[in-house]
Write a protein that holds these residues in place. Sequence first.
Motif, PDB file in Angstrom:
ATOM      1  N   PRO A   3     -38.940  18.904 -24.147  1.00 19.80           N
ATOM      2  CA  PRO A   3     -39.555  17.709 -24.582  1.00 19.80           C
ATOM      3  C   PRO A   3     -39.961  16.814 -23.507  1.00 19.80           C
ATOM      4  O   PRO A   3     -41.135  16.128 -23.828  1.00 19.80           O
ATOM      5  N   TYR A   4     -39.248  16.760 -22.425  1.00 20.51           N
ATOM      6  CA  TYR A   4     -39.832  16.045 -21.382  1.00 20.51           C
ATOM      7  C   TYR A   4     -41.265  16.322 -21.001  1.00 20.51           C
ATOM      8  O   TYR A   4     -42.280  14.921 -21.041  1.00 20.51           O
ATOM      9  N   ALA A  55     -38.774  11.513 -28.378  1.00 17.66           N
ATOM     10  CA  ALA A  55     -38.367  12.831 -27.571  1.00 17.66           C
ATOM     11  C   ALA A  55     -36.920  12.813 -26.992  1.00 17.66           C
ATOM     12  O   ALA A  55     -36.448  13.885 -26.633  1.00 17.66           O
ATOM     13  N   LEU A  59     -38.278  15.785 -30.975  1.00 17.38           N
ATOM     14  CA  LEU A  59     -39.355  16.696 -30.592  1.00 17.38           C
ATOM     15  C   LEU A  59     -38.653  17.951 -30.360  1.00 17.38           C
ATOM     16  O   LEU A  59     -39.274  19.002 -30.442  1.00 17.38           O
ATOM     17  N   ILE A  86     -46.849  11.190 -28.733  1.00 17.36           N
ATOM     18  CA  ILE A  86     -45.483  11.321 -28.581  1.00 17.36           C
ATOM     19  C   ILE A  86     -44.536  10.068 -28.193  1.00 17.36           C
ATOM     20  O   ILE A  86     -44.778   9.658 -27.042  1.00 17.36           O
ATOM     21  N   TYR A  92     -31.242  11.575 -23.180  1.00 19.23           N
ATOM     22  CA  TYR A  92     -31.481  12.983 -23.450  1.00 19.23           C
ATOM     23  C   TYR A  92     -30.449  13.905 -23.618  1.00 19.23           C
ATOM     24  O   TYR A  92     -30.353  14.636 -24.503  1.00 19.23           O
ATOM     25  N   TRP A 139     -33.921  16.811 -18.455  1.00 19.32           N
ATOM     26  CA  TRP A 139     -34.833  15.738 -18.224  1.00 19.32           C
ATOM     27  C   TRP A 139     -34.463  15.119 -17.047  1.00 19.32           C
ATOM     28  O   TRP A 139     -33.333  15.057 -16.400  1.00 19.32           O
ATOM     29  N   TYR A 174     -43.668  14.967 -23.672  1.00 18.54           N
ATOM     30  CA  TYR A 174     -43.774  13.648 -23.779  1.00 18.54           C
ATOM     31  C   TYR A 174     -44.693  13.012 -22.544  1.00 18.54           C
ATOM     32  O   TYR A 174     -45.660  12.355 -22.592  1.00 18.54           O
TER      33      TYR A 174
END
Length: 331
Positions: free
Chosen positions: A172-173, A188, A207, A183, A252, A236, A176
């Motif tokens: 997701p990082y 995220a 996400l 987003i 995260y 992340w 985003y």
Amino acid sequence: MMGNNLPSANEVINLYRSNNIRRMRLYDPNQAALQALRNSGIELILGVPNSDLQGLATNADTARQWVQRNVLNFWPSVRIKYIAVGNEVSPVGGSSWYAQYVLPAVQNVYQAIRAQGLHDQIKVSTAIDMTLIGNSYPPSQGSFRGDVRSYLDPIIGYLLYASAPLLVNVYPYFSYSGNPRDISLPYALFTSPNVVVRDGQYGYQNLFDAMLDSVHAAIDNTRIGYVEVVVSESGWPSDGGFGATYDNARVYLDNLVRRAGRGSPRRPSKPTETYIFAMFDENQKSPEIEKHFGLFKPSKEKKYPFGFGAQRDAKIVVDEFNATYPLKSDM
């Protein structure tokens, strides 16, 4: 590994055990790491480097020798669960030359495992990234890109035949940081208080679930059959790029560990097996952002305050928390 200040293999295995981390991913059959893993109880994704694919694909004897040297010589004292034949190979782009070799290499390794009667215990697959997804929104309309279907569909067919999962690296990082206008950061980081994306019967508050279910849908939409997904990398960075901060990484990763005990909206019945990238910050990687994905500092000190084991909420399935250890065999 891509660092000149990292602990020895034995120290790393002890660090895993002392932190109750029960699974590991090796990107290369590093012999020191495999020796250190003996009788540790740690389950393993064992990687075949992309540079080895051609040899394994074109010569079944080479594949049998690879399996003997790196699997049979250590089994069952090393609990190899998956063999990841190639990582993030795509038929378009920089790794395209390798694509022709992935499925034949997978099949040759599988046949060598099957000849030993181990094909129910050790599953042979490959790891892909999200660039092979053409459409991911809404998740139920997930589909693979048209220009990768001729590469991927036969692999999915093999996985169905072998009852093996597809390994997918889900970040997701990067989604985003590449599109912060559309987003939101809470979406995220798993911190959105409400459903953000409503997709028919499914609601998405984060996400990660939406990306994962777009892969599930893409597999389903090939009409080949039901294949499970293992998230073979997620993480992340704590520095080095947009949105890459210590606090974002802490939130995260903590929430990803908390999530480990459950499935996704589309496939809720089984926890999603998820491997966190990476065990250590690696000071010789480039670009800069790649240096900052570690859960631990090279000194073995935790970067983040949360734990990984029994002290966590009872819903956490300890065996579903994992970390990757990107050893290289030239270490």
